[in-house]
Design a protein around this motif. Structure first.
Motif, PDB file in Angstrom:
ATOM      1  N   ARG A   1      10.612 -49.572 -69.492  1.00  0.00           N
ATOM      2  CA  ARG A   1       9.261 -50.067 -69.261  1.00  0.00           C
ATOM      3  C   ARG A   1       8.217 -48.992 -69.566  1.00  0.00           C
ATOM      4  N   GLN A   2       8.500 -47.756 -69.154  1.00  0.00           N
ATOM      5  CA  GLN A   2       7.570 -46.668 -69.428  1.00  0.00           C
ATOM      6  C   GLN A   2       7.434 -46.416 -70.930  1.00  0.00           C
ATOM      7  N   LEU A   3       8.557 -46.488 -71.647  1.00  0.00           N
ATOM      8  CA  LEU A   3       8.522 -46.300 -73.094  1.00  0.00           C
ATOM      9  C   LEU A   3       7.718 -47.414 -73.771  1.00  0.00           C
ATOM     10  N   THR A   4       7.939 -48.646 -73.316  1.00  0.00           N
ATOM     11  CA  THR A   4       7.192 -49.772 -73.880  1.00  0.00           C
ATOM     12  C   THR A   4       5.703 -49.625 -73.611  1.00  0.00           C
ATOM     13  N   GLU A   5       5.349 -49.254 -72.376  1.00  0.00           N
ATOM     14  CA  GLU A   5       3.937 -49.068 -72.038  1.00  0.00           C
ATOM     15  C   GLU A   5       3.325 -47.939 -72.856  1.00  0.00           C
TER      16      GLU A   5
ATOM     17  N   ARG B   1       4.256 -46.951 -75.846  1.00  0.00           N
ATOM     18  CA  ARG B   1       4.077 -47.421 -77.221  1.00  0.00           C
ATOM     19  C   ARG B   1       2.865 -48.337 -77.339  1.00  0.00           C
ATOM     20  N   LEU B   2       2.681 -49.218 -76.358  1.00  0.00           N
ATOM     21  CA  LEU B   2       1.538 -50.122 -76.387  1.00  0.00           C
ATOM     22  C   LEU B   2       0.230 -49.348 -76.285  1.00  0.00           C
ATOM     23  N   ARG B   3       0.206 -48.337 -75.392  1.00  0.00           N
ATOM     24  CA  ARG B   3      -1.008 -47.521 -75.275  1.00  0.00           C
ATOM     25  C   ARG B   3      -1.280 -46.777 -76.572  1.00  0.00           C
ATOM     26  N   ALA B   4      -0.216 -46.245 -77.194  1.00  0.00           N
ATOM     27  CA  ALA B   4      -0.400 -45.522 -78.453  1.00  0.00           C
ATOM     28  C   ALA B   4      -0.930 -46.449 -79.542  1.00  0.00           C
TER      29      ALA B   4
ATOM     30  N   ASN C   1      -4.581 -47.188 -78.735  1.00  0.00           N
ATOM     31  CA  ASN C   1      -5.405 -46.022 -79.045  1.00  0.00           C
ATOM     32  C   ASN C   1      -5.585 -45.853 -80.552  1.00  0.00           C
ATOM     33  N   ALA C   2      -4.495 -46.098 -81.299  1.00  0.00           N
ATOM     34  CA  ALA C   2      -4.585 -45.960 -82.751  1.00  0.00           C
ATOM     35  C   ALA C   2      -5.555 -46.984 -83.333  1.00  0.00           C
ATOM     36  N   ARG C   3      -5.468 -48.231 -82.853  1.00  0.00           N
ATOM     37  CA  ARG C   3      -6.400 -49.259 -83.332  1.00  0.00           C
ATOM     38  C   ARG C   3      -7.837 -48.900 -82.974  1.00  0.00           C
TER      39      ARG C   3
END
Length: 409
Positions: free
Chosen positions: A145-149, A151-154, A157-159
């Protein structure tokens, strides 16, 4: 405050189990693990959630919840289990069910329990293994879950950062444009350097490049604010000292401390493309190349201080003759502050950069190719990646460069 479960369950170590069940005797009898395993099972019991919350300390490895535990008037027969899952979101949870209640036991796993056990089948080996399995599965679930979160934050942020990078407004201009942008922060798309280019209705092309001191996300955000303010003020008709004075006010209101400042270089090119007004606020002077002549720095003796240093500073605007065919390169100090050799103390500097550009021009490079080669050469001389943000902007007239899109690496 969220509790953290026991960090490690070493093989052969003690297991601490919190049992929540409505046993009238108040005593939960669990079989001991087989001899020779070196494992001792320590049990704490609670007859309701209030007692469980009091007993739920950091050394608990797992929670065993009796599905027969009475609810609090809720028609949901899994309500007590769901309450435990909310109470201890980072602990492993096992469901305890009667043998004939397999459907409810399976439902318990679907709502968040790591596994279920039947009361009549409990033995020491099974219970010990189930606890260890539940703990490891919970750890894996949390890590996933932490890895998924992350990745979603990254991705978000990139967008966001891509959306904050400028889109030059040069429609109708004969000038060519190229840019190179590379933030110093690892994995970032945006740094404290910023640039922009717009053409106003009278045909004047305005360009600017700047650098907020520092390298973090706060500096990047301030750089975006200054760029957007510059574009708005420029389109409103401000330039030169009036524009920079207003930008300094923006900086003073938005910065987090009085030590934060920003350097800036602005250029406004006349509609015929032959002359430009230059303002420097503590920033390196642009480099100009005219057809048949070597690149050279524009005059920089009459520049003003960086924005945010002096409360009533002034920034004189200097008139520069460009001629009929030229290219103008604006850059931040990240390009020129690298060393000129591994372990060397001397920096590349503006004069060294002029030499690099002249060699590349002699090789016939222009536009994006020229910028990419300049940054690559600065990295090569430095003996590794440049540590500061780097932004380079190139404008040209009479086909000195082909129009190009902004480039990032």
């Amino acid at each position: 405050m969220e509790r953290q479960p026991a960090a490690e369950t070493a093989k052969g170590g003690d297991l601490v189990l919190l049992v929540i069940e409505d046993d009238p005797t108040g005593i939960f009898t669990a079989p001991e693990p087989p001899e020779g395993t070196g494992t001792r099972l320590r049990i704490r019991t609670a007859r309701n959630l209030t007692e469980a919350e009091r007993l739920l300390t950091d050394d608990i490895h797992c929670i065993l919840v009796d599905l027969a535990l009475p609810g609090t008037g809720d028609s949901d027969e899994l309500a007590p289990l769901k309450d435990v899952l909310r109470l201890a979101p980072r602990h492993a949870v096992l469901a305890l069910a009667a043998e004939g209640d397999a459907e409810r036991a399976a439902a318990a796993v679907r709502v968040g329990a790591q596994d279920y056990l039947f009361r009549d089948e409990l033995d020491g080996r099974l219970l010990s293994r189930a606890i260890r399995y539940a703990v490891e599965r919970k750890r894996a679930d949390i890590a996933h879950r932490q890895l998924t979160e992350s990745r979603l934050r990254a991705q978000e942020n990139a967008r966001l950062e891509r959306g904050l990078l400028p889109t030059p407004l040069l429609q109708g201009s004969e000038l060519s444009f190229a840019a190179h942008y590379r933030p110093g922060r690892s994995r970032a798309l945006l740094g404290g350097d910023f640039y922009d280019t717009v053409r106003t209705p009278d045909g004047t092309v305005h360009a600017m490049i700047g650098d907020v001191c520092g390298h973090g996300p706060d500096e990047a955000a301030l750089g975006v604010e200054l760029r957007i303010a510059w574009r708005a003020l420029t389109l409103a008709g401000l330039c030169g000292d009036r524009l920079l004075s207003t930008l300094q006010q923006v900086l003073e209101h938005e910065r987090e401390s009085e030590e934060i400042f920003a350097t800036l270089c602005t250029v406004d090119i006349t509609p015929d493309g032959r002359r430009a007004g230059l303002c420097l606020a503590g920033h390196p002077s642009p480099l100009v190349t005219r057809r048949g002549r070597a690149a050279q720095l524009l005059p920089y003796e009459e520049g003003g201080p960086a924005l945010g240093l002096l409360p009533r500073a002034r920034w004189p605007r200097r008139q520069v003759e460009l001629g009929g065919s030229w290219s103008l390169m604006m850059y931040t100090d990240g390009l020129i502050e690298g060393r000129i050799g591994p372990g060397a103390k001397q920096r590349l500097g503006q004069e060294g950069m002029v030499e690099v550009i002249n060699r590349q021009l002699a090789e016939g490079l222009s536009g994006d190719d020229l910028l990419e080669a300049a940054v690559a050469r600065a990295r090569e001389l430095n003996g590794g990646e440049l540590t500061d943000d780097v932004a380079v902007l190139l404008l040209g007239r009479d086909g000195a460069q082909q129009p190009a899109r902004a480039a990032r690496t």
